[in-house]
Design a protein around this motif. Structure first.
Motif, mmCIF file in Angstrom:
data_model
loop_
_atom_site.group_PDB
_atom_site.id
_atom_site.type_symbol
_atom_site.label_atom_id
_atom_site.label_comp_id
_atom_site.label_asym_id
_atom_site.label_seq_id
_atom_site.Cartn_x
_atom_site.Cartn_y
_atom_site.Cartn_z
ATOM 1 N N HIS A 421 0.666 -0.749 -0.221
ATOM 2 C CA HIS A 421 -0.043 -0.303 0.200
ATOM 3 C C HIS A 421 1.498 1.332 0.278
ATOM 4 O O HIS A 421 2.291 1.290 0.127
ATOM 5 N N ASP A 443 -1.729 4.189 6.907
ATOM 6 C CA ASP A 443 -1.214 3.341 5.838
ATOM 7 C C ASP A 443 -0.673 2.242 6.329
ATOM 8 O O ASP A 443 -0.912 1.519 5.797
ATOM 9 N N LEU A 446 -3.292 -0.328 7.268
ATOM 10 C CA LEU A 446 -3.891 -0.216 5.572
ATOM 11 C C LEU A 446 -3.289 -1.563 4.719
ATOM 12 O O LEU A 446 -3.682 -2.533 4.529
ATOM 13 N N SER A 462 -2.947 -1.404 -3.242
ATOM 14 C CA SER A 462 -4.092 -1.176 -2.783
ATOM 15 C C SER A 462 -4.130 -0.066 -3.801
ATOM 16 O O SER A 462 -4.031 0.039 -5.284
ATOM 17 N N ASP A 483 -11.793 0.792 4.749
ATOM 18 C CA ASP A 483 -10.368 2.248 4.452
ATOM 19 C C ASP A 483 -10.127 2.327 6.219
ATOM 20 O O ASP A 483 -10.871 2.918 6.998
ATOM 21 N N ARG A 485 -8.216 4.981 6.488
ATOM 22 C CA ARG A 485 -7.958 6.536 7.096
ATOM 23 C C ARG A 485 -9.252 7.302 6.779
ATOM 24 O O ARG A 485 -9.503 7.892 5.662
ATOM 25 N N THR A 486 -10.102 6.826 7.979
ATOM 26 C CA THR A 486 -11.274 7.707 8.111
ATOM 27 C C THR A 486 -10.379 9.408 8.600
ATOM 28 O O THR A 486 -10.206 9.260 9.531
ATOM 29 N N LYS A 510 -14.961 3.559 5.381
ATOM 30 C CA LYS A 510 -15.274 3.822 3.981
ATOM 31 C C LYS A 510 -14.519 2.111 3.408
ATOM 32 O O LYS A 510 -13.416 1.400 4.401
ATOM 33 N N ILE A 512 -12.610 0.408 -0.029
ATOM 34 C CA ILE A 512 -10.919 1.081 -0.872
ATOM 35 C C ILE A 512 -10.643 -0.820 -1.970
ATOM 36 O O ILE A 512 -11.498 -1.152 -1.436
#
Length: 1160
Positions: A421, A443, A446, A462, A483, A485-486, A510, A512
C-alpha cells in the motif's frame, strides 16, 4: 604466580592499543603494570643496548630505516649545505686577509668544498641508500683530516680559536646529523680530539701547562658527552616516533573495522540518516549504561510529576508522503516450525530472511523489521524515491520466487502472502533501548490489512499503489478492503461510573479498491529500481531483477542443497549496492566474530589483547612461551610494516609534520595546545626514556654534568673572583633543585599532585618550563662570563683564549633541552655570541703598549730564563680583549658559523620531537575514536541483541537456543487507536505520547529487581518483554522462579506507570492490557543486513492471546501460572475462554501482590 593471576583474567573484547611500551606477561604476552621503581627502557620494543639503540626486531629496524631515509637524507644534505657555506666563508676570509701561506689554506678549502659538493651530488642518487654509512664515515674522516692538516705549518693562518671551533662543529655534526653507529662516532670523535690536542700542544709551547691541557681535555669531554646524549636521544626519539606512528596507523586501520561494524549495527536498526541524531544523543549521555546498564537512567525523566506537569523526552519523528509499504507473511510457517529444533528453525528463518534482506537491498527498499514470520519493508523512506511503488512490487515478486527456491532447497512447502500500500508514514524511533527504526500511520495498518486479506503466491496492492504502477504490470481486481484512514472527530466522552470526562474520536467508515499483480507487462521495465546505469553494466546479461532473484535462490544461506555462504556473499557483493550489502561481503555477525577471532586483530599484539586461557602458566615450558612471544611480536611487526607500506601518506608523517615551517608550531591550535601541555600527561605507561619526564630528567643530568665540567675548568684556569664564586653557588643550587624536581616528578608525582596540585600544574606549564629551561641552558654561559675581569684580560697565561674556548663550548649547551622552543634557545645562543663579540670589540681595561718581544711571557710560562732559539718573538700578539686584536674578524666568523649550526640543530631537534608527539597524538586520537566507535557499536549491538547473546555471536557468528520456564508478556494500550489522529501534525504528537509511555516502561528495567527482565521489542503500542533468557543471571537467583515473579511485579509497575501518566496529562485515560505466560521458548538471531533478536514458540503465542482476550486494564494469565506464582500473588479465576489455536483455556486475572512476600 599467584600474584600475577589477576593479569590473566582480562576482558577479551577490550580494544587496547599499546601506544606506550609495557612489560609483557611471559605466558600470554599481555601488558603488565609498570613499576615505578624499575629502570626505564629506551623506547618501545628496544633491544636493551643503550650504546646501539635499535629495535629488538630486525624487520622493524629495517622498516624504520626505510621510513626515515627521506629525513636522514634531508638532514645529511642540510649538513653538507652548512659545510659548503662554511667553506665559502673561509675562502672569502683567507682571500681577504692574505696572511702568510694563505694560498695553501685557500686551495685546501676549495678542495674540501669540491669534495663536499661531490658528496652532496651523490646524496641525491639512488646509491646513497646503499652506501649511506660509508659516505658518512668518509665525510667525517675527511673533515677531521682537513682540520688536522693545518698543523703541518708551524705558523697557521687559522688560530687555535678557529681550529677549536671548527673541531667541535665537526664533532657535533657527526654525532647529531651523520648516520653512523654510536661506537663508530665515538671512535672517530675521540681519536680526532686526541690528535688535535696533541698537535696543538706540540705546536704551541705556551699551551703545554698541565692546567691548560686538563682544561682542554674537560672541554672535549663536554662536547663528547653532549654529542653522545644528542645521538642517543635522536635515535630513541626516532624509533619511539616510528613505533607511535606505526601504532597510529594500525589504530586507524582498526578504527575502520570498528566503523564498519558500527555502520552495520546502525543499518540493523535504522537508516544512517536517522542514526546521526541517535548517535548525538548517545554521546550526550556517556554514563547512561554502567556495568549491566542498570545503574544509570537512560534519558529518563522524573518518576513522579505533579498533575498537569508535562516533561517530554527528546523525540525525532518525520512525516513522509508517497511511501510504499510492503508486508509479507509466510503461509504455512506454523506447520513448518512444529517439528523443528530451535537451531534448525532459526537457521531456516535466517536462510529465508537472508534472501529477503538481499532482495530488499537490490530493490531499493528499506527493511523495517520482522514480526515472527512476517517481514515488512518500505520504499521512499527515509529518502524519497520516485519509483517507490515499483520497488515494493519488485520486492514482492522477488520474495515469491525466492520462497519457491527456498522450498526446493529445504524440502519445505511454505508460500508468501504479500500486501503493498502507498501513503503517508511517520518514520523514526520510539523508546530508548532495544529500539529500531519503524514506521507508523494508518497507511501502515492498511498495508498490513492488504497482506492479511491477500492470496498466497500473489501481491495484493491497494488502489493508491496501483495509481503509481499503471501500464507497468498485469493486474486483476481484488476484494474491497475496509479503509481505516477515515476522518475522525474529537469528542469528549463522559463516564458515568467514574464521573470523569475522557477524550474519544468518532469516525466514518469507507472501503477501497484492491488489485492482484500477475507479472510485469514489459520485462525491460522490471529492472531493479535501485540499479544505476553503472550497476546495470555490472549486471551484464541480466535484464531485470528476476534473473538475479533466481541466482539468489539457487543457494540458501545455510548452504543446504546449494552453494556455500561464501559463494553467495561473493555473488551478492558483485550485484548489490553497497548501502545495505555486507561489509566486504561479511555479515554483521561475521564481522563481530572477525573482530575477536581473526588474524586481522590477532596479528597485532598491541592492537587487541587476545589472551589465551591457561589454567596453570607454570606448566607451560619456557621455550614455548618465548616462542609464542616471538611469534606474537613477529606478527605484530608484520602488521605495522604492512600498514606503513599501504599508503605513502603514512611515511610522509616522518618528514612532513603538519607544522608552520617558520615558527614550527602545529597548524592546528588544539594540537599545539596539546603539545605544550604534553608534560602533564599521565605517567602510568610512560616508563621509557622517550617519555617527557624521563627525557627532561636526562637533559637536566646532562646540563648538570656540563656545568660541573665547565666549573672545574673555570676554577683551575681563571682567578677565583667574588662574582664567579657567587654565580657558582647560585647556579649549583639551581641545578640541584632542577635535578630534584625532575627526579621527584617521576618517582613522587602522585604525592606532589596531592600535596600541591596548583604548584605542579604551574611548574609543568609550557611557559614555566621554557623559563626554567632557558635559565638551565644559560647557566654554563653565565658561569663563564662571570669570570670576565681585567685580571683575565691582562693575564699572560692565555686565559683570554681559554675564556673563548669555554664560551664556544657553553654556547653548544643551548642544543640541550629539545622539548623547549628552538627559537628561544637559538636567540639565547645568539645573545651569548653577540656578547662575546662586543667584549672583543671594546677595550674593557687599560692595556699598556705591547713590548717588542714576548720574552717575559715565555719566561713566566716556562719558568726558564733562556729563550729557545726557535721561538719567534713576534708570534704572540697583543691581548685578545684589547678591542683591536687582529683575530677579531676570524672570531666573528667562528661565532656566526657556530650560531648557524646551533640554530640548524635546534630546529631539527624540535621538528623531530614534534613529529614524535604528532605520532603519539595520532595514535591516542585513533585509539580514542576506535574506543568510541567500539562502544557505540556495542551500544547499538546491545540495542539489537542482549549482551549475553552477543558474547556468543562474537565466537560462533550464530545463535539459537531453547529455554525452559521463560516468562513472556505482551502489554498494549488497547485504546491507543482511539486517541491516534492524523489530522493533527500527521499523528506525530500522539506518537510522542507513545514514546513517553514506552520510555517509562524501559526506565523500569534499570531497577535491580528486574535484572532478569529484558525488552524484546515494541509493535506499535504493544510492548513485549521476557524474563529468564539469561542463564547466568538466572542461576544467581535464590528462588528458581525468581525471574517469573520479577516479571509479574514488572507488569504491576507498568500499570502504575500508565496510571501516573494518565494523572499527569489531563483527560488522557489509557488502558493497559497485559497478557502473561511462561514456558518453553526458542530464542535466536536472524537476518543478514539487519539483525533481529526474537523469541518464538507456543508460549509466545499464548501470551499474545492472553492480552488480546483479556479484560480492560487487567493482567491475564493461564491458570497453570497460579501454581507457580500463587504463593506470592493473589489471582481470581476467570473461567474458560476461547483462544485461537488452543480452543478452550482456563485463565485467571491478577488481583494484587500479597503483603510482605519476598523472593530475593
Amino acid at each position: 604466580m599467584a600474584q600475577n593471576s589477576a593479569h590473566y583474567e582480562q576482558d577479551k573484547d577490550a580494544v587496547e592499543l599499546d601506544i606506550e611500551y609495557q612489560a609483557k606477561n611471559r605466558i600470554t604476552g599481555t601488558s603488565l603494570p609498570t613499576k615505578r621503581g624499575s629502570w626505564p627502557i629506551l623506547f618501545e620494543r628496544a633491544s636493551g643496548s643503550w650504546w646501539n639503540p635499535k629495535f629488538d626486531s630486525n624487520a622493524l629496524e629495517e622498516e624504520q630505516w626505510k621510513s626515515y631515509l627521506p629525513q636522514t637524507r634531508k638532514r645529511f644534505q642540510y649538513a653538507l649545505f652548512y659545510i659548503i657555506i662554511a667553506c665559502i666563508a673561509w675562502c672569502v676570509f683567507f682571500g681577504t686577509i692574505r696572511s702568510d701561506k694563505w694560498t695553501y689554506f685557500l686551495g685546501g678549502t676549495l678542495a674540501l668544498l669540491g669534495f663536499v659538493a661531490l658528496i652532496l651530488w651523490f646524496s641525491y642518487t639512488t646509491f646513497y641508500e646503499r652506501f649511506c654509512l660509508h659516505t658518512s664515515i668518509v665525510l667525517t674522516v675527511v673533515l677531521c683530516a682537513a682540520i688536522l692538516v693545518q698543523f703541518i705549518y708551524a705558523q697557521s693562518d687559522l688560530s687555535t680559536m678557529g681550529s677549536f671551533t671548527a673541531s667541535i662543529e665537526v664533532l657535533l655534526i657527526m654525532y647529531a646529523v651523520l648516520p653512523m653507529p654510536l661506537f663508530v662516532a665515538i671512535g672517530i670523535g675521540v681519536t680526532h680530539s686526541i690528535l688535535y690536542e696533541v698537535l696543538v700542544v706540540l705546536q704551541n709551547k705556551d699551551m703545554q701547562s698541565v692546567t691548560f691541557i686538563v682544561g682542554k681535555v674537560l672541554l672535549h669531554l663536554c662536547i663528547h658527552i653532549m654529542g653522545i646524549h644528542i645521538f642517543v636521544m635522536s635515535q630513541v626519539t626516532r624509533r619511539s616516533t616510528f613505533w607511535k606512528i606505526g601504532q597510529s596507523v594500525m589504530a586507524k586501520r582498526d578504527l575502520q573495522v570498528e566503523k564498519q561494524i558500527k555502520e552495520k549495527m546502525i543499518h540493523s536498526l535504522m537508516p544512517p540518516k536517522v542514526a546521526l541524531e541517535v548517535m548525538d544523543s548517545q554521546r550526550s549521555n556517556p554514563d547512561e549504561e554502567v556495568d549491566d546498564g542498570r545503574e544509570k537512567k537512560h534519558n529518563s525523566k522524573h518518576k513522579h510529576h505533579e498533575k498537569g506537569e508535562i516533561i517530554f523526552r527528546p523525540f525525532n519523528m518525520s512525516s513522509m508522503e508517497d511511501v510504499s509499504i510492503l508486508f509479507a507473511d509466510i503461509v504455512g510457517f506454523t506447520k513448518m516450525s512444529s517439528n523443528k529444533t530451535a537451531e534448525h528453525l532459526v537457521g531456516l528463518l535466517n536462510d529465508l530472511f537472508g534472501r529477503f534482506d538481499a532482495l530488499c537491498t537490490q530493490c531499493g527498499c528499506e527493511k523495517i523489521s520482522t514480526l515472527g514470520d512476517c517481514y515488512y519493508c518500505v520504499s521512499g523512506c527515509p529518502e524519497p524515491k520516485a519509483d517507490h511503488a515499483q520497488c515494493c512490487v519488485e520486492m514482492g515478486l522477488g520474495m515469491i520466487k525466492a520462497i519457491k527456491q527456498f522450498d526446493k532447497d529445504n524440502n519445505e512447502s511454505v508460500n508468501m502472502r504479500v500486501g503493498v500500500h502507498t501513503g503517508t508514514v511517520l518514520c523514526g524511533i520510539v523508546g530508548t533501548r532495544r529500539f529500531k527504526f519503524d514506521v507508523w500511520s494508518n497507511d501502515v495498518t492498511l498495508a498490513n490489512t492488504m497482506e492479511s486479506s491477500g492470496v498466497p503466491g500473489k501481491i495484493h496492492i491497494s488502489d493508491a499503489s496501483y495509481k503509481f504502477l499503471k501500464d507497468e504490470y498485469e493486474v486483476e481486481e481484488g476484494p474491497v478492503v475496509q479503509d481505516n484512514r477515515t476522518y475522525k472527530v474529537l469528542i469528549e466522552d463522559y463516564n458515568k461510573e467514574t464521573s470523569q470526562f475522557s477524550v474519544r474520536h468518532k469516525e466514518d467508515q469507507k472501503v477501497i479498491k484492491t488489485y492482484f499483480i500477475h507479472k510485469p507487462k514489459k520485462r525491460s521495465t522490471a529492472i531493479s529500481p535501485k540499479a544505476s546505469s553503472g550497476d546495470l553494466e555490472k549486471l551484464g546479461e541480466t535484464d531485470n531483477v528476476t534473473v538475479e532473484i533466481e541466482q539468489i535462490g539457487l543457494s540458501g544461506a545455510t548452504g543446504e542443497g546449494g552453494e556455500t555462504k561464501e559463494k553467495v556473499g561473493s555473488r551478492l557483493s558483485n550485484h548489490f549496492d553497497s548501502k545495505g550489502a555486507d561489509v566486504n561481503g561479511v555479515s554483521p555477525t561475521e564481522l563481530l566474530h572477525r573482530r575477536h577471532s581473526s588474524g586481522y586483530y590477532d596479528a597485532s599484539e598491541q592492537s587487541l589483547d587476545k589472551i589465551e586461557e591457561i589454567k596453570d602458566p607454570a606448566m607451560v615450558p619456557m621455550n614455548d612461551t618465548w616462542q609464542h612471544r616471538l611469534e606474537m611480536h613477529r606478527k605484530n611487526d608484520e602488521q605495522i610494516i604492512t600498514c606503513l607500506q599501504v599508503d605513502i601518506k603514512n611515511k610522509e608523517l616522518f618528514y612532513r609534520p603538519p607544522i608552520n615551517q617558520l615558527t614550527l608550531s602545529f597548524l592546528k591550535m588544539d594540537l599545539e595546545h596539546a603539545y605544550r601541555n604534553r608534560y602533564d600527561e599521565d605517567l602510568k605507561y610512560q616508563n621509557t626514556v622517550s617519555s617527557p619526564r624521563y627525557h627532561a630528567l636526562l637533559e637536566t643530568v646532562v646540563s648538570f654534568i656540563i656545568f660541573s665540567l665547565i666549573s672545574v675548568c673555570c676554577f683551575i684556569i681563571f682567578n677565583r673572583n667574588i662574582a664567579w664564586i657567587t654565580v657558582f653557588f647560585v647556579s649549583l643550587l639551581i641545578e640541584v633543585l632542577a635535578l630534584v624536581h625532575t627526579f621527584t616528578d617521576i618517582k613522587c608525582h602522585e604525592k606532589k599532585v596531592a600535596d600541591c596540585p596548583s604548584c605542579v600544574h604551574f611548574l609543568s606549564g609550557w611557559y614555566c618550563r621554557n623559563l626554567v629551561g632557558a635559565v638551565l641552558a644559560s647557566i654554563p654561559v653565565i658561569a663563564v662570563y662571570s669570570n670576565m675581569s681585567c685580571q683575565l684580560v691582562l693575564s699572560s697565561m692565555l686565559q683570554d683564549r681559554f675564556f673563548c674556548y669555554c664560551i664556544v663550548m657553553a654556547m653548544l649547551h643551548y642544543c640541550n633541552f629539545t622539548m623547549l622552543s628552538s627559537w628561544m634557545k637559538s636567540m639565547l645562543a645568539a645573545l651569548a655570541g653577540i656578547t662575546l663579540l662586543i667584549l672583543l670589540g671594546v677595550e674593557l681595561c687599560f692595556i699598556p703598549q705591547p713590548v717588542s718581544t714576548t720574552m717575559s711571557v715565555i719566561l713566566n710560562m716556562t719558568g726558564n730564563s733562556t729563550m729557545p732559539p726557535y721561538v719567534d718573538v713576534t708570534a704572540y700578539p697583543t691581548h685578545l680583549f684589547s678591542g683591536h686584536h687582529k683575530l677579531i674578524f676570524e672570531l666573528i666568523l667562528d661565532i656566526l658559523l657556530l650560531f648557524l649550526l646551533i640554530w640548524f640543530l635546534n630546529r631539527e631537534f624540535e621538528i623531530s620531537y614534534r613529529v614524535s608527539f604528532h605520532g603519539d597524538s595520532g595514535a591516542a586520537k585513533a585509539k580514542q575514536q576506535m574506543k568510541e566507535n567500539k562502544e557505540q557499536a556495542d551500544w547499538l549491538l546491545h540495542n539489537i541483541i542482549p549482551q549475553h547473546v552477543s558474547e556468543q555471536l562474537k565466537t560462533t557468528s550464530k545463535f539459537s537456543k531453547n529455554h525452559k520456564d521463560v516468562g513472556v508478556i505482551f502489554a498494549t494500550i488497547v485504546n491507543f487507536n482511539e486517541f491516534y489522529d492524523e489530522s493533527y501534525q500527521g499523528g506525530r504528537e500522539y506518537l510522542r505520547v507513545l514514546n513517553e509511555l514506552v520510555s517509562d516502561y524501559e526506565d523500569l528495567l534499570d531497577d535491580k529487581r528486574f535484572k532478569d527482565v529484558e525488552k524484546i521489542k515494541t509493535i506499535t503500542s504493544t510492548f513485549m518483554a521476557a524474563s529468564g533468557l539469561n542463564d547466568v543471571s538466572r542461576a544467581q537467583n535464590k528462588h528458581p522462579f525468581c525471574h517469573l515473579l520479577a516479571l509479574m511485579e514488572f507488569c504491576i509497575e507498568m500499570q502504575n506507570v500508565v496510571q501516573r501518566f494518565n494523572d499527569s496529562i489531563f483527560n488522557f485515560d489509557f488502558i493497559l492490557n497485559i497478557g502473561y505466560n511462561f514456558g518453553e521458548v526458542t530464542s535466536g538471531v536472524i537476518g543478514t543486513t539487519k539483525l533481529l533478536y526474537d523469541i518464538w514458540g507456543d508460549t509466545v503465542n499464548i501470551s499474545s492471546r492472553m492480552y488480546s482476550t483479556g479484560v480492560m486494564g487487567r493482567i491475564q494469565v493461564p491458570s497453570k501460572t497460579i501454581e507457580i506464582l500463587g504463593d506470592f500473588f493473589e489471582f481470581e479465576e476467570r473461567g474458560s475462554i476461547q483462544v485461537k489455536g488452543k480452543g478452550e483455556m482456563k485463565v485467571a486475572l491478577l488481583v494484587k501482590k500479597k503483603e510482605g512476600v519476598h523472593w530475593e
